[in-house]
Design a protein around this motif. Structure first.
Motif, PDB file in Angstrom:
ATOM      1  N   ALA A 155       6.544   2.183  -1.557  1.00  0.00           N
ATOM      2  CA  ALA A 155       5.270   1.469  -1.458  1.00  0.00           C
ATOM      3  C   ALA A 155       4.363   1.897  -2.597  1.00  0.00           C
ATOM      4  CB  ALA A 155       4.608   1.772  -0.119  1.00  0.00           C
ATOM      5  N   LYS A 169       8.370   0.062   1.312  1.00  0.00           N
ATOM      6  CA  LYS A 169       8.149  -1.353   1.594  1.00  0.00           C
ATOM      7  C   LYS A 169       9.514  -1.977   1.848  1.00  0.00           C
ATOM      8  CE  LYS A 169       5.265  -3.350  -1.204  1.00  0.00           C
ATOM      9  NZ  LYS A 169       4.597  -4.120  -2.270  1.00  0.00           N
ATOM     10  N   PHE A 220       5.898  -2.164   6.170  1.00  0.00           N
ATOM     11  CA  PHE A 220       5.930  -0.801   5.657  1.00  0.00           C
ATOM     12  C   PHE A 220       6.513   0.106   6.727  1.00  0.00           C
ATOM     13  CE2 PHE A 220       2.644  -2.968   3.357  1.00  0.00           C
ATOM     14  CZ  PHE A 220       2.874  -2.566   2.061  1.00  0.00           C
TER      15      PHE A 220
END
Length: 181
Positions: free
Chosen positions: A44, A140, A149
């Motif tokens: 992420a 992600k 997430f």
């Protein structure tokens, strides 16, 4: 008579073409599903916005189980004597002090409380703030054109929340959905 045979032959031919097309359709659909079932996993970005829920457990569960049994026992004075939602939360819901402690601990770590209800809070923050609050990086995951997430490792609660048996929902791995034909 000859017209009936020609009509019958035409119907059989049309049926055969329809059957072949129908047999090919599941193959195309299965190929599309398999291509989409492969998840894309990436780290992420620190600026990605993440939203999740934090829920607190019910209290006095033994008393709650006894009450439910009495409410369903025809010989009980409490038979079908249901509680109002506010009364249920007052007797069995999380303590307001615990919800306040969760809100304080998470906002102190740069997260925003989006909403509060009788069972917990909805929280939003950057992936960096969430990762720091729970001591694990986020990744992600994109599957079926849907991105979510999840924590790369197990979440570690902030020390001031360790005594509260809370649940963080929305950052864990989700079981893979299999289609059985």
């Amino acid at each position: 008579m000859r017209i009936n045979r020609i009509t019958a032959a035409a119907l059989c031919a049309a049926g055969m073409l329809t059957t072949q097309a129908a047999m090919a359709a599941p193959t195309r659909a299965a190929a599309a599903m398999q291509a989409d079932s492969q998840a894309t996993v990436a780290a992420a970005s620190a600026q990605d916005m993440v939203e999740f829920g934090v829920y607190l457990p019910l209290r006095h569960t033994a008393r709650l189980e006894a009450l439910i049994a009495q409410q369903h026992d025809q010989n009980s004075a409490r038979y079908h004597q249901w509680l109002e939602p506010s009364e249920f939360l007052q007797k069995f819901g999380p303590r307001q002090e615990d919800i306040a402690a969760v809100k304080h601990a998470l906002t102190a770590r740069g997260l925003t409380i989006v909403s509060t209800n009788g069972h917990g809070v909805r929280v939003r923050g950057t992936a960096a703030a969430v990762a720091q609050a729970f001591s694990t990086p986020l990744q992600k995951v994109t599957r079926h054109s849907h991105t979510r997430f999840q924590a790369r490792n197990g979440l570690r609660l902030p020390v001031e929340l360790a005594a509260i048996d809370l649940r963080v929902v929305g950052l864990g791995t989700m079981p893979e959905h299999k289609v059985h034909a």
